[in-house]
Design an enzyme around this catalytic site. Structure first.
Site, PDB file in Angstrom:
ATOM      1  N   GLY A   1      32.997  37.808  47.343  1.00  0.00           N
ATOM      2  CA  GLY A   1      34.419  37.681  47.684  1.00  0.00           C
ATOM      3  C   GLY A   1      34.612  38.642  48.718  1.00  0.00           C
ATOM      4  O   GLY A   1      33.813  38.899  49.640  1.00  0.00           O
ATOM      5  N   CYS A   2      35.613  39.009  48.937  1.00  0.00           N
ATOM      6  CA  CYS A   2      36.395  39.838  50.125  1.00  0.00           C
ATOM      7  C   CYS A   2      35.460  41.192  50.064  1.00  0.00           C
ATOM      8  O   CYS A   2      35.479  41.699  48.943  1.00  0.00           O
ATOM      9  CB  CYS A   2      37.787  40.019  49.861  1.00  0.00           C
ATOM     10  SG  CYS A   2      38.396  41.183  51.017  1.00  0.00           S
ATOM     11  N   PHE A   3      34.817  41.603  51.225  1.00  0.00           N
ATOM     12  CA  PHE A   3      34.132  42.758  51.191  1.00  0.00           C
ATOM     13  C   PHE A   3      35.085  44.149  50.854  1.00  0.00           C
ATOM     14  O   PHE A   3      34.417  44.984  50.474  1.00  0.00           O
ATOM     15  CB  PHE A   3      33.324  42.917  52.380  1.00  0.00           C
ATOM     16  CG  PHE A   3      33.940  42.540  53.716  1.00  0.00           C
ATOM     17  CD1 PHE A   3      35.045  42.956  54.129  1.00  0.00           C
ATOM     18  CD2 PHE A   3      33.183  41.981  54.749  1.00  0.00           C
ATOM     19  CE1 PHE A   3      35.522  42.710  55.140  1.00  0.00           C
ATOM     20  CE2 PHE A   3      33.560  41.776  56.085  1.00  0.00           C
ATOM     21  CZ  PHE A   3      35.029  42.030  56.189  1.00  0.00           C
ATOM     22  N   TRP A   4      36.329  44.003  51.256  1.00  0.00           N
ATOM     23  CA  TRP A   4      36.973  45.037  50.915  1.00  0.00           C
ATOM     24  C   TRP A   4      37.118  45.609  49.428  1.00  0.00           C
ATOM     25  O   TRP A   4      37.013  46.720  49.139  1.00  0.00           O
ATOM     26  CB  TRP A   4      38.510  44.820  51.087  1.00  0.00           C
ATOM     27  CG  TRP A   4      38.926  44.450  52.528  1.00  0.00           C
ATOM     28  CD1 TRP A   4      38.098  44.823  53.678  1.00  0.00           C
ATOM     29  CD2 TRP A   4      40.129  43.904  53.252  1.00  0.00           C
ATOM     30  NE1 TRP A   4      38.720  44.172  54.896  1.00  0.00           N
ATOM     31  CE2 TRP A   4      39.856  43.871  54.770  1.00  0.00           C
ATOM     32  CE3 TRP A   4      41.239  43.394  52.538  1.00  0.00           C
ATOM     33  CZ2 TRP A   4      40.867  43.192  55.405  1.00  0.00           C
ATOM     34  CZ3 TRP A   4      42.245  42.898  53.275  1.00  0.00           C
ATOM     35  CH2 TRP A   4      42.461  42.796  54.841  1.00  0.00           C
TER      36      TRP A   4
ATOM     37  N   TYR B   1      47.347  43.019  49.583  1.00  0.00           N
ATOM     38  CA  TYR B   1      45.847  42.508  49.240  1.00  0.00           C
ATOM     39  C   TYR B   1      45.327  43.614  48.210  1.00  0.00           C
ATOM     40  O   TYR B   1      44.615  43.341  47.278  1.00  0.00           O
ATOM     41  CB  TYR B   1      44.893  42.055  50.348  1.00  0.00           C
ATOM     42  CG  TYR B   1      43.966  41.295  49.706  1.00  0.00           C
ATOM     43  CD1 TYR B   1      43.805  39.950  49.407  1.00  0.00           C
ATOM     44  CD2 TYR B   1      42.556  41.972  49.515  1.00  0.00           C
ATOM     45  CE1 TYR B   1      42.749  39.143  49.155  1.00  0.00           C
ATOM     46  CE2 TYR B   1      41.515  41.108  48.976  1.00  0.00           C
ATOM     47  CZ  TYR B   1      41.447  40.054  48.640  1.00  0.00           C
ATOM     48  OH  TYR B   1      40.377  39.267  48.531  1.00  0.00           O
TER      49      TYR B   1
END
Length: 174
Positions: A10-13, A153
């Site tokens: 998913g999102c790397f953050w 987010y």
């Protein structure tokens, strides 16, 4: 001696934030890998047409945090049963994938994926793909959560993932 695993979930953050909470993790690099476009930009990767995944290169000291913990945390911080998505983030750039650097990593990744299959209801769809070139994401993506803790987010998606890892791996927290 340190080890680096390249993982996409998913999102790397979110992955970045969760791994930075663990003692023994010495570096986390948000990056793009698994595609066929040289030096892709975030905007290009977001189109889903480069083949790249948002990933992290997690460097850790296995004398402080075992390799299995790094991998089990990976399967805790994202849902490996969702194909080409994590929640509302949809596209191949958000796939669950592991990119081994050698045969030993491939074996460790296969074992971790099998362990995850025993814990998650449904089929684990995490792929194990060849490690191609790793392209660092833009500077503003690096340690994004720490730099933007009140971003929407981060609050809605990253915080619950970080909290899940903190609860499951409390003995390894910084």
């Amino acid at each position: 001696m340190t080890t680096t695993y390249v993982l996409a979930g998913g999102c790397f953050w979110c992955l970045d934030a969760a791994y930075r909470a663990l003692n023994g993790v010495t570096e986390v690099l948000s990056c793009y890998t698994g595609g066929d476009t040289a030096r892709p930009s975030y905007e290009q990767v977001c189109t889903g047409r480069t083949g790249h995944a948002e990933a992290v290169a997690v460097t850790f000291d296995p004398e402080i945090i075992p390799s299995d913990v790094i991998l089990d945390a990976f399967f805790t911080m994202h849902d490996p049963t969702q194909l080409n998505r994590q929640g509302n983030d949809v596209g191949t750039q958000y796939r669950s994938a592991m990119f081994p650097a050698d045969d030993a990593q491939r074996e460790a990744f296969e074992a971790a994926r099998a362990r995850a299959g025993e814990l998650w209801p449904g089929e684990v769809v995490t792929t194990i793909e060849p490690l191609g070139e790793v392209f660092p994401a833009e500077d503003y993506h690096q340690d994004f959560f720490a730099k933007n803790p009140t971003q929407g987010y981060c609050l809605a998606v990253a915080v619950p993932k970080v909290n899940k890892v903190r609860a499951s791996f409390s003995q390894y927290l910084r």
